[in-house]
Design an enzyme around this catalytic site. Structure first.
Site, PDB file in Angstrom:
ATOM      1  N   GLU A 104      -9.289   3.845   2.120  1.00 53.59           N
ATOM      2  CA  GLU A 104      -9.046   3.868   0.689  1.00 53.59           C
ATOM      3  C   GLU A 104      -7.991   2.909   0.756  1.00 53.59           C
ATOM      4  O   GLU A 104      -7.441   2.574  -0.487  1.00 53.59           O
ATOM      5  CB  GLU A 104      -8.238   5.186   0.673  1.00 53.59           C
ATOM      6  CG  GLU A 104      -6.925   5.468   1.139  1.00 53.59           C
ATOM      7  CD  GLU A 104      -6.574   5.281   2.645  1.00 53.59           C
ATOM      8  OE1 GLU A 104      -7.710   5.328   3.413  1.00 53.59           O
ATOM      9  OE2 GLU A 104      -5.459   5.032   2.991  1.00 53.59           O
TER      10      GLU A 104
ATOM     11  N   ARG B 179      -7.628  -0.310   1.112  1.00 50.28           N
ATOM     12  CA  ARG B 179      -8.243  -1.584   0.364  1.00 50.28           C
ATOM     13  C   ARG B 179      -8.383  -1.246  -1.230  1.00 50.28           C
ATOM     14  O   ARG B 179      -8.752  -2.215  -1.865  1.00 50.28           O
ATOM     15  CB  ARG B 179      -9.525  -2.289   1.211  1.00 50.28           C
ATOM     16  CG  ARG B 179     -10.335  -1.437   1.116  1.00 50.28           C
ATOM     17  CD  ARG B 179     -11.454  -1.515   2.384  1.00 50.28           C
ATOM     18  NE  ARG B 179     -10.855  -1.061   3.750  1.00 50.28           N
ATOM     19  CZ  ARG B 179     -11.482  -1.051   5.005  1.00 50.28           C
ATOM     20  NH1 ARG B 179     -12.741  -1.971   4.872  1.00 50.28           N
ATOM     21  NH2 ARG B 179     -10.918  -0.657   6.144  1.00 50.28           N
TER      22      ARG B 179
ATOM     23  N   LYS C  44       0.857  -1.183  -0.034  1.00 50.88           N
ATOM     24  CA  LYS C  44       0.101  -0.080   0.041  1.00 50.88           C
ATOM     25  C   LYS C  44       1.095   1.268   0.165  1.00 50.88           C
ATOM     26  O   LYS C  44       1.769   1.313   0.757  1.00 50.88           O
ATOM     27  CB  LYS C  44      -0.937  -0.101   1.261  1.00 50.88           C
ATOM     28  CG  LYS C  44      -1.649   1.308   1.458  1.00 50.88           C
ATOM     29  CD  LYS C  44      -2.654   1.167   2.665  1.00 50.88           C
ATOM     30  CE  LYS C  44      -3.216   2.511   2.972  1.00 50.88           C
ATOM     31  NZ  LYS C  44      -3.945   2.538   4.130  1.00 50.88           N
TER      32      LYS C  44
ATOM     33  N   LYS D  32      -9.823  12.883   8.314  1.00 55.18           N
ATOM     34  CA  LYS D  32      -9.495  12.604   9.617  1.00 55.18           C
ATOM     35  C   LYS D  32      -9.373  13.683  10.524  1.00 55.18           C
ATOM     36  O   LYS D  32      -9.400  14.848  10.181  1.00 55.18           O
ATOM     37  CB  LYS D  32      -8.024  12.068   9.553  1.00 55.18           C
ATOM     38  CG  LYS D  32      -8.250  10.419   9.026  1.00 55.18           C
ATOM     39  CD  LYS D  32      -6.487   9.947   8.975  1.00 55.18           C
ATOM     40  CE  LYS D  32      -6.413   8.571   8.147  1.00 55.18           C
ATOM     41  NZ  LYS D  32      -7.041   7.598   8.890  1.00 55.18           N
TER      42      LYS D  32
ATOM     43  N   ASP E 275       1.662   6.126   5.563  1.00 54.42           N
ATOM     44  CA  ASP E 275       0.554   5.410   4.950  1.00 54.42           C
ATOM     45  C   ASP E 275       1.159   4.769   3.677  1.00 54.42           C
ATOM     46  O   ASP E 275       0.638   3.889   3.049  1.00 54.42           O
ATOM     47  CB  ASP E 275      -0.748   6.139   4.801  1.00 54.42           C
ATOM     48  CG  ASP E 275      -1.674   5.139   5.121  1.00 54.42           C
ATOM     49  OD1 ASP E 275      -1.645   4.137   5.495  1.00 54.42           O
ATOM     50  OD2 ASP E 275      -2.962   5.397   4.590  1.00 54.42           O
TER      51      ASP E 275
ATOM     52  N   ASP F 215      -2.503  10.252   3.667  1.00 50.95           N
ATOM     53  CA  ASP F 215      -3.978   9.863   3.786  1.00 50.95           C
ATOM     54  C   ASP F 215      -4.727  10.731   4.844  1.00 50.95           C
ATOM     55  O   ASP F 215      -4.783  10.724   6.153  1.00 50.95           O
ATOM     56  CB  ASP F 215      -3.995   8.471   4.495  1.00 50.95           C
ATOM     57  CG  ASP F 215      -5.486   7.912   5.015  1.00 50.95           C
ATOM     58  OD1 ASP F 215      -6.418   8.540   4.221  1.00 50.95           O
ATOM     59  OD2 ASP F 215      -5.701   7.086   5.404  1.00 50.95           O
TER      60      ASP F 215
ATOM     61  N   ASP G  77     -12.145   7.129   3.852  1.00 49.48           N
ATOM     62  CA  ASP G  77     -10.900   7.039   4.749  1.00 49.48           C
ATOM     63  C   ASP G  77     -10.647   5.280   4.640  1.00 49.48           C
ATOM     64  O   ASP G  77      -9.239   4.979   5.006  1.00 49.48           O
ATOM     65  CB  ASP G  77     -11.106   7.309   6.151  1.00 49.48           C
ATOM     66  CG  ASP G  77      -9.844   7.610   6.826  1.00 49.48           C
ATOM     67  OD1 ASP G  77      -8.517   7.683   6.362  1.00 49.48           O
ATOM     68  OD2 ASP G  77      -9.661   7.763   8.226  1.00 49.48           O
TER      69      ASP G  77
HETATM   70  N1  BES Z   1      -4.217   4.582   6.927  1.00 44.55           N
HETATM   71  C1  BES Z   1      -5.141   4.211   7.817  1.00 44.55           C
HETATM   72  C2  BES Z   1      -5.013   3.279   8.957  1.00 44.55           C
HETATM   73  C3  BES Z   1      -4.472   3.811  10.105  1.00 44.55           C
HETATM   74  C4  BES Z   1      -4.829   4.525  10.940  1.00 44.55           C
HETATM   75  C5  BES Z   1      -3.079   3.254  10.301  1.00 44.55           C
HETATM   76  C6  BES Z   1      -4.238   4.915  12.045  1.00 44.55           C
HETATM   77  C7  BES Z   1      -2.124   3.571  11.231  1.00 44.55           C
HETATM   78  C8  BES Z   1      -2.760   4.578  12.174  1.00 44.55           C
HETATM   79  C9  BES Z   1      -6.417   3.652   6.917  1.00 44.55           C
HETATM   80  O1  BES Z   1      -6.517   4.130   5.699  1.00 44.55           O
HETATM   81  C10 BES Z   1      -7.708   4.145   7.379  1.00 44.55           C
HETATM   82  O2  BES Z   1      -8.000   5.188   7.559  1.00 44.55           O
HETATM   83  N2  BES Z   1      -8.374   3.148   8.046  1.00 44.55           N
HETATM   84  C11 BES Z   1      -9.753   3.306   8.589  1.00 44.55           C
HETATM   85  C12 BES Z   1     -10.760   2.476   8.109  1.00 44.55           C
HETATM   86  C13 BES Z   1     -12.026   2.718   8.491  1.00 44.55           C
HETATM   87  C14 BES Z   1     -12.707   3.992   8.113  1.00 44.55           C
HETATM   88  C15 BES Z   1     -12.929   1.470   8.142  1.00 44.55           C
HETATM   89  C16 BES Z   1      -9.577   3.205  10.176  1.00 44.55           C
HETATM   90  O3  BES Z   1      -8.690   2.167  10.418  1.00 44.55           O
HETATM   91  O4  BES Z   1      -9.915   3.783  10.961  1.00 44.55           O
HETATM   92 ZN    ZN Z   2      -4.611   4.949   4.840  1.00 40.23          ZN
HETATM   93 MN    MN Z   3      -7.569   6.023   5.507  1.00 41.11          MN
END
Ligand code: BES
Ligand code: ZN
Ligand code: MN
Length: 493
Positions: free
Chosen positions: A346, A348, A262, A274, A285, A267, A344
């Site tokens: 994204e 996947r 990824k 966020k 990210d 992000d 968010d």
């Molecule tokens: N890059 C983030 C995941 C992340 C968050 C990694 C904090 C490390 C620290 C990912 O893109 C994300 O935002 N995931 C969301 C998914 C949710 C919206 C289903 C998450 O984990 O909150």
């Molecule tokens: Zn992300």
């Molecule tokens: Mn995200």
């Protein structure tokens, strides 16, 4: 850094510094004993003084020891020999190396024989020492004028240990350098490390190694292929997405291993923005993509006899007038439609089209590496890589590799029961699975695009960087785990 073998007796090695492990309570090993005799008891005087407990991490420096050719002796605690395992060994090596790098020392010798006698695996120790030296010497300087002085250490010798210590040193060095490459890319800010920057980096890397070829798809090519999910992530950004494909040809006609990272270079969350707190961390990210670059570089450096494809799905996730909105429905390259309920989620989306693209390589297996979910951080903290997948044999292999190199993974269930959390009334699936089991439902989403090959997914959201403290920054994980896996394959070829 230069790594060499030196079989001279310990008292005649004319290094700027000898590193000599001392067991708990000041018990000397054979090397320490020999040095003590030559120096008229200088070691035992310190070792047995009671001032130190010689736990891993403790050390003491002796200057100009009598009767020894070396200028200094660094005594490093090795703890209890009865409890001396890989974790302890890694600590002792890292501690010794850090002290060497802090000092006015150009040429050092690490006396490993005493700990080899207890630990057994000399090759592991040699490789780990080289790796720890490389990673301890890493400094982030790219955007800092006032970066401190470079370490002076130029060369490190060890006694001849294990079956092939020179090869072990080379392996450890390549892994350490691969980790540093991943760390540097991770640490670079989002305004420098863009998708195009990653693509240029991959091209440069390919230019440095005969075994590597590179192909970079731009947005027009991805549109042609129907990668609606990947493109939907980049829609709000002025930075164009890139699908980067590195090919290391080292294993004849065999099916390749595909590593897919990824590569979200920043992000923001997109329209599902966020919160501001610690959002800067989202420059990390792209650490999955960075670990793929690190592993590809290491594999090429070592000329591993494996066929390997390294892919990075790179994009920036931004809000904007053209950004994807919650409720939007996009079509993936595989033809399935996806309702974007949260922009968010994204990672996947960029990965699913890249997984479909990976089918054309007829892979032996695909391992994706992604900072995919905050839930993985909540579950595992900064220790374990979360592991899920559709092939237990592949996952067992990765779990074992993680234990062997201490870049450990822990498996979560990818049961069918979780799949229904992705149901959508308006598309073939939603891109989020609700509040519960976030790491698992993210993997469920990916699994729908990984049916054509054995597949494992590493969620490295917790392990890829440290958010606090002096060691804040990218860790270079899971380059060690990926390399352990590739080296085991190479051994079998
Ligand atoms: N890059 C983030 C995941 C992340 C968050 C990694 C904090 C490390 C620290 C990912 O893109 C994300 O935002 N995931 C969301 C998914 C949710 C919206 C289903 C998450 O984990 O909150
Ligand atoms: Zn992300
Ligand atoms: Mn995200």
């Amino acid at each position: 850094m230069q790594y060499t073998l030196n079989q001279e007796s310990i008292t005649t090695i004319a290094a700027d510094c000898l590193v000599v492990p001392v067991w708990k309570d000041g018990e000397p090993g054979d090397d320490a004993e020999a040095l003590d005799e030559a120096s008229g008891g200088a070691l035992k005087q310190v070792a047995g003084s009671g001032d130190f407990r010689w736990k891993a991490g403790e050390s003491h420096l002796l200057h100009e020891p009598a009767g020894c050719a070396a200028k200094r002796i660094l005594l490093v605690g090795a703890g209890d020999p009865a409890e001396f395992d890989a974790v302890a060994a890694a600590k002792v090596l890292a501690c010794g190396v850090r002290k060497l790098l802090d000092g006015n020392i150009r040429h050092a010798h690490f006396a490993l024989e005493d700990i080899e006698a207890v630990f057994g695996d000399g090759g592991w120790l040699a490789a780990r020492l080289a790796r720890e030296t490389e990673t301890a010497a890493y400094r982030y300087t790219a955007t800092k004028a006032g970066a401190g002085p470079e370490p002076m250490l130029e060369s490190l010798s060890i006694p001849s240990l294990g079956d092939d210590p020179a090869a072990a040193l080379a392996r450890g060095k390549a892994i350490g350098r691969g980790m540093n490459r991943a760390r540097e890319l991770g640490n670079l800010p989002g305004n420098i490390c863009t998708p195009e920057y990653l693509a240029t980096h991959a091209k440069k890397l390919a230019g440095e190694h005969d075994s590597l070829e590179v192909d970079v798809l731009d947005e027009a090519q991805m549109r042609e292929l129907g990668m609606g999910c990947l493109l939907s992530v980049a829609a709000g950004s002025v930075e164009e997405a890139r699908l980067i494909v590195l090919n290391h040809q080292g294993g004849g006609e065999e099916k390749p291993v595909v590593l897919l990272g990824k590569g979200i270079t920043f992000d923001t969350g997109g329209i599902s923005l966020k919160p501001g707190l610690a959002m800067d961390e989202m420059k990390f990210d792209m650490c999955g993509a960075a670990s793929v670059m690190g592993a590809m570089a290491a594999a090429a450096e070592l000329q591993l006899p494996v066929n390997l494809i390294g892919m990075a799905a790179a994009a920036e996730n931004m809000p904007g007038g053209r950004a994807t909105k919650p409720g939007d429905i996009v079509t993936s390259m595989a033809g399935k439609t996806v309702e974007i309920l949260n922009t968010d989620a994204e990672g996947r989306l960029v990965l699913c089209d890249a997984l479909t693209y990976a089918e054309r390589f007829n892979p032996a297996c695909v391992i994706d590496i992604a900072t995919l979910t905050g839930a993985a951080v909540a579950t595992f903290g900064h220790e374990a890589n979360a592991l899920l997948g559709n092939d237990q044999q592949l996952m067992d292999e990765l779990l074992q590799c993680g234990r062997d190199c201490l870049d450990r993974a822990w498996q979560l269930p990818l049961w069918d029961e979780y799949q229904k959390q992705l149901d959508s009334n308006f598309a073939d699936m939603a891109n989020i699975g609700g509040k519960l089991a976030g790491t698992i439902t993210a993997a469920c989403f990916l699994s729908r695009y990984a049916e054509a090959f054995p597949w494992a997914h590493l969620d490295i959201a917790g392990s890829a960087w440290l958010a606090n403290g002096a060691r804040k920054g990218a860790t270079g994980r899971p380059v060690p785990l990926l390399m352990e896996f590739l080296l085991a394959r190479a051994d079998r070829n």
